[in-house]
Every structure is written in structure tokens, then in C-alpha cells.
Motif scaffolding. Structure first.
Motif, PDB file in Angstrom:
ATOM      1  N   THR A 216       0.859  -1.200   0.000  1.00  0.00           N
ATOM      2  CA  THR A 216       0.000   0.000   0.000  1.00  0.00           C
ATOM      3  C   THR A 216       0.887   1.239   0.000  1.00  0.00           C
ATOM      4  OG1 THR A 216      -0.120  -0.082   2.434  1.00  0.00           O
ATOM      5  CG2 THR A 216      -1.910  -1.146   1.204  1.00  0.00           C
ATOM      6  N   PRO A 217       1.466   1.594  -1.131  1.00  0.00           N
ATOM      7  CA  PRO A 217       2.434   2.697  -1.178  1.00  0.00           C
ATOM      8  C   PRO A 217       1.857   4.057  -0.790  1.00  0.00           C
ATOM      9  CG  PRO A 217       1.848   1.941  -3.394  1.00  0.00           C
ATOM     10  CD  PRO A 217       1.297   0.940  -2.442  1.00  0.00           C
ATOM     11  N   ASP A 218       0.552   4.201  -0.818  1.00  0.00           N
ATOM     12  CA  ASP A 218      -0.050   5.493  -0.483  1.00  0.00           C
ATOM     13  C   ASP A 218      -0.413   5.625   0.993  1.00  0.00           C
ATOM     14  OD1 ASP A 218       0.118   6.255  -3.150  1.00  0.00           O
ATOM     15  OD2 ASP A 218      -1.856   5.424  -3.635  1.00  0.00           O
ATOM     16  N   ILE A 219      -0.203   4.574   1.779  1.00  0.00           N
ATOM     17  CA  ILE A 219      -0.563   4.624   3.195  1.00  0.00           C
ATOM     18  C   ILE A 219       0.710   4.755   4.027  1.00  0.00           C
ATOM     19  CG2 ILE A 219      -1.667   3.400   5.113  1.00  0.00           C
ATOM     20  CD1 ILE A 219      -3.474   2.014   3.139  1.00  0.00           C
ATOM     21  N   PRO A 220       0.868   5.823   4.821  1.00  0.00           N
ATOM     22  CA  PRO A 220       2.069   5.989   5.642  1.00  0.00           C
ATOM     23  C   PRO A 220       2.143   4.963   6.755  1.00  0.00           C
ATOM     24  CG  PRO A 220       0.482   7.723   6.096  1.00  0.00           C
ATOM     25  CD  PRO A 220      -0.064   6.954   4.940  1.00  0.00           C
ATOM     26  N   ILE A 221       3.345   4.814   7.298  1.00  0.00           N
ATOM     27  CA  ILE A 221       3.614   3.821   8.344  1.00  0.00           C
ATOM     28  C   ILE A 221       4.194   4.523   9.558  1.00  0.00           C
ATOM     29  CG2 ILE A 221       4.884   1.730   8.943  1.00  0.00           C
ATOM     30  CD1 ILE A 221       5.117   1.224   5.862  1.00  0.00           C
ATOM     31  N   LEU A 222       3.632   4.219  10.716  1.00  0.00           N
ATOM     32  CA  LEU A 222       4.170   4.689  11.995  1.00  0.00           C
ATOM     33  C   LEU A 222       4.578   3.458  12.794  1.00  0.00           C
ATOM     34  CD1 LEU A 222       4.742   6.922  14.078  1.00  0.00           C
ATOM     35  CD2 LEU A 222       2.365   6.688  14.842  1.00  0.00           C
ATOM     36  N   SER A 223       5.864   3.271  12.985  1.00  0.00           N
ATOM     37  CA  SER A 223       6.384   2.126  13.717  1.00  0.00           C
ATOM     38  C   SER A 223       7.082   2.582  14.988  1.00  0.00           C
ATOM     39  CB  SER A 223       7.375   1.350  12.844  1.00  0.00           C
ATOM     40  OG  SER A 223       8.074   0.378  13.601  1.00  0.00           O
ATOM     41  N   GLU A 224       7.073   1.735  15.982  1.00  0.00           N
ATOM     42  CA  GLU A 224       7.788   2.060  17.218  1.00  0.00           C
ATOM     43  C   GLU A 224       9.255   2.357  16.936  1.00  0.00           C
ATOM     44  OE1 GLU A 224       8.871   0.327  21.659  1.00  0.00           O
ATOM     45  OE2 GLU A 224       8.006  -1.024  20.163  1.00  0.00           O
ATOM     46  N   GLU A 225       9.825   1.661  15.953  1.00  0.00           N
ATOM     47  CA  GLU A 225      11.253   1.827  15.673  1.00  0.00           C
ATOM     48  C   GLU A 225      11.538   2.977  14.722  1.00  0.00           C
ATOM     49  OE1 GLU A 225      12.820   0.310  17.758  1.00  0.00           O
ATOM     50  OE2 GLU A 225      11.268  -1.129  18.323  1.00  0.00           O
ATOM     51  N   ALA A 226      10.492   3.697  14.313  1.00  0.00           N
ATOM     52  CA  ALA A 226      10.681   4.888  13.461  1.00  0.00           C
ATOM     53  C   ALA A 226       9.546   5.859  13.762  1.00  0.00           C
ATOM     54  CB  ALA A 226      10.699   4.496  11.995  1.00  0.00           C
ATOM     55  N   ALA A 227       9.470   6.261  15.027  1.00  0.00           N
ATOM     56  CA  ALA A 227       8.309   7.029  15.499  1.00  0.00           C
ATOM     57  C   ALA A 227       8.554   8.527  15.601  1.00  0.00           C
ATOM     58  CB  ALA A 227       7.866   6.486  16.865  1.00  0.00           C
ATOM     59  N   ASP A 228       9.715   8.975  15.184  1.00  0.00           N
ATOM     60  CA  ASP A 228      10.055  10.397  15.332  1.00  0.00           C
ATOM     61  C   ASP A 228       9.447  11.207  14.181  1.00  0.00           C
ATOM     62  OD1 ASP A 228      11.139  12.698  16.319  1.00  0.00           O
ATOM     63  OD2 ASP A 228      13.142  12.360  15.461  1.00  0.00           O
ATOM     64  N   ILE A 229       8.122  11.233  14.165  1.00  0.00           N
ATOM     65  CA  ILE A 229       7.377  11.962  13.132  1.00  0.00           C
ATOM     66  C   ILE A 229       6.507  12.992  13.840  1.00  0.00           C
ATOM     67  CG2 ILE A 229       5.741  11.779  11.217  1.00  0.00           C
ATOM     68  CD1 ILE A 229       6.562   8.826  10.969  1.00  0.00           C
ATOM     69  N   PRO A 230       6.667  14.262  13.595  1.00  0.00           N
ATOM     70  CA  PRO A 230       5.926  15.274  14.345  1.00  0.00           C
ATOM     71  C   PRO A 230       4.427  15.218  14.059  1.00  0.00           C
ATOM     72  CG  PRO A 230       7.129  16.283  12.535  1.00  0.00           C
ATOM     73  CD  PRO A 230       7.589  14.864  12.607  1.00  0.00           C
ATOM     74  N   LEU A 231       3.645  15.689  15.017  1.00  0.00           N
ATOM     75  CA  LEU A 231       2.199  15.695  14.869  1.00  0.00           C
ATOM     76  C   LEU A 231       1.761  16.513  13.658  1.00  0.00           C
ATOM     77  CD1 LEU A 231      -0.604  14.929  15.978  1.00  0.00           C
ATOM     78  CD2 LEU A 231      -0.493  16.982  17.430  1.00  0.00           C
ATOM     79  N   SER A 232       2.492  17.566  13.332  1.00  0.00           N
ATOM     80  CA  SER A 232       2.124  18.397  12.183  1.00  0.00           C
ATOM     81  C   SER A 232       2.094  17.596  10.888  1.00  0.00           C
ATOM     82  CB  SER A 232       3.102  19.567  12.049  1.00  0.00           C
ATOM     83  OG  SER A 232       4.428  19.089  11.867  1.00  0.00           O
TER      84      SER A 232
END
Length: 269
Positions: A60-76
Motif C-alpha cells: 500500500t504505497p499510499d498509506i504511511p507507516i508509523l512504527s515504534e522503531e521509526a516514530a520520530d514523526i511530528p504531529l504536524s
């Protein structure tokens, strides 16, 4: 894309990640580090994360991924997501290190701040729990698959609550949360998601978690317990929500098989 269109492919992804975790676990040669938040991470966590994230991105290339091991993504950035994958590649890293076998792979699909699909795969038993919103919760063990439901207790049955607890936790720290601690059966299991699944399949009535967890720990478990007839709620008895705060840390929460019971009275949290 409907969740039911990709559920089998995502189960396959979780299974492949679980196979890699199992190989590393049985070899006993994993590397261990401590992350900036003072929690452990192993080479098994990272290997599973690589498998899951690369294959979800291909599926699903259009759906972003939030993983515990790559979670440094700002709320904005995250607040622009209407739908995203929420991943814990190895839930129960402490159990993995301790050698108990009680750990799992977790993948959830979150839409509008609520999980709509969830998978919890257990590498050492090859059991898979999964659910899709509106379509029920299931347990797959080899070729056998059954729909699971939580046990619905009546008010008169609350004198003998089965409480899921960690095998490495002092039972008294949990029993003191109950108003009737002497009338309680302890069901021992490691890993937050696995204890939630015990409640979902009716092998425990309640699981109380006080302490730090991330949203990736509960996303899949929440839709599984809800589809099984139970609830995963905060101590104010409200369902958890996702991707609404800068911090991805959960509040204290309770997993119950019988949401109709007066848990605000039964528990002293």
C-alpha cells in the motif's frame, strides 16, 4: 482499499516478520541496545521492522507507516494522515530477552484516529489473532480458525474475576487495584498485546496496565477486543484514540471482556 482486501497479505507480512524473530530467538545470538527512552531494542526488533515496513510500503504505497522503531514523526505531519499503518515489530522485547517466548508482532490499520483492522501474531506458537471493524475477531492456529468472543460476566459473577498479569510482575501490585482481591484468579502471560488477546478470547476477564506504553502497543489489540465484545479503555472508561497528541504515549488503560460491568467500582485505579 477495504481492510478485508488486504488482511491475508498483512497476516503474511506479520508471519514472515515472526519467522525472522523466531530464528533469531532460537539462535540466541541477538544484539541488544538501549534506546534514548531507556527501553531495550534488539536486532530481532530491527529485522522484523525492516520486513514489515518494506512489505507494507510495497503493498500500500499510499498509506504511511508509523512504527515504534521509526516514530520520530511530528504531529504536524501525522495529523494530515486519514489512514496509516501502526506497527510494533516486536511487542514484549523484555520477554524476548528473558527467554519466556511471550512476545508478538503487531500491525494495525488506523483510520480517523481509531483502529479498523488489527493483527497480533505470536512467533513461538504461530498463533494469529486478527479483527476487522464490523467483521468480528478471529484466532488462527495452523489450519484451524475460530471466531473469538470475550466472556460476558453478569453482576453476580464479579466475585471471581480472572485477571491477566505479567509473569515478571509482582501480583500484589495488581491485586491491590481490585476491591475484592481475595476473589481473583491470576492468568499469567507476558506481553501487553497477548494479555489483551487473553481477554478477547475469554481466557481472562480483565487486564489493567499502569505505566508506559505506546500507541503501537494497543492499536491492534483494541480492535480485536472490541470486535470480540469487550473494550480497551482508559481509567475514565473512555476508548483510547490515536494520533491526536504530540506524544505517542498511552494513558493508563484497562482491557475488559464485559464492558457492561461497573468497572469504576470494581477497580480502585
Amino acid at each position: 482499499m477495504k481492510p478485508e482486501d488486504v488482511i491475508e497479505q498483512v497476516i503474511d507480512i506479520a508471519t514472515e516478520a515472526g519467522k525472522k524473530i523466531r530464528e533469531i530467538y532460537l539462535e540466541g545470538t541477538f544484539k541488544r541496545e538501549v534506546k534514548s527512552d531507556n527501553t531495550p531494542v534488539t536486532s530481532a526488533d530491527l529485522a522484523a521492522n525492516d520486513i514489515i515496513c518494506s512489505q507494507l510500503a510495497a503493498l500500500t504505497p499510499d498509506i504511511p507507516i508509523l512504527s515504534e522503531e521509526a516514530a520520530d514523526i511530528p504531529l504536524s505531519v501525522r495529523e494530515t494522515w486519514k489512514r496509516y499503518w501502526l506497527v510494533d515489530p516486536l511487542d514484549g522485547t523484555g520477554e524476548f530477552i528473558a527467554g519466556s517466548g511471550d512476545f508478538s508482532v503487531i500491525i494495525a490499520l488506523v483510520e480517523h484516529n481509531r483502529p479498523i483492522m488489527g493483527i497480533v501474531y505470536v512467533p513461538m506458537t504461530k498463533v494469529c489473532y486478527y479483527a476487522i471493524a464490523g467483521l468480528g475477531a478471529y484466532k488462527r492456529d495452523g489450519k484451524n480458525e475460530l471466531r473469538i468472543t470475550s466472556k460476558q460476566l453478569a453482576n453476580g459473577e464479579t466475585d471471581n474475576i480472572r485477571l491477566a498479569v505479567s509473569r515478571r510482575q509482582d501480583p500484589q501490585s495488581v491485586l491491590k487495584l481490585l476491591n475484592k482481591p481475595n476473589h481473583c484468579e491470576l492468568v499469567v502471560m507476558g506481553g501487553a498485546a497477548l494479555k489483551s488477546c487473553l481477554v478477547a478470547e475469554g481466557r481472562a476477564d480483565c487486564y489493567v496496565r499502569l505505566g508506559s506504553t505506546g500507541e503501537w502497543d494497543t492499536g491492534a489489540a483494541q480492535i480485536i477486543i472490541e470486535e470480540a465484545g469487550g473494550a480497551l479503555i482508559d481509567i475514565n472508561l473512555q476508548p483510547l484514540t490515536y494520533n491526536e497528541r504530540e506524544s505517542l504515549e498511552n494513558p493508563n488503560f484497562i482491557v475488559v471482556g464485559s464492558p457492561n460491568l461497573p468497572w469504576d467500582i470494581l477497580l480502585t485505579t
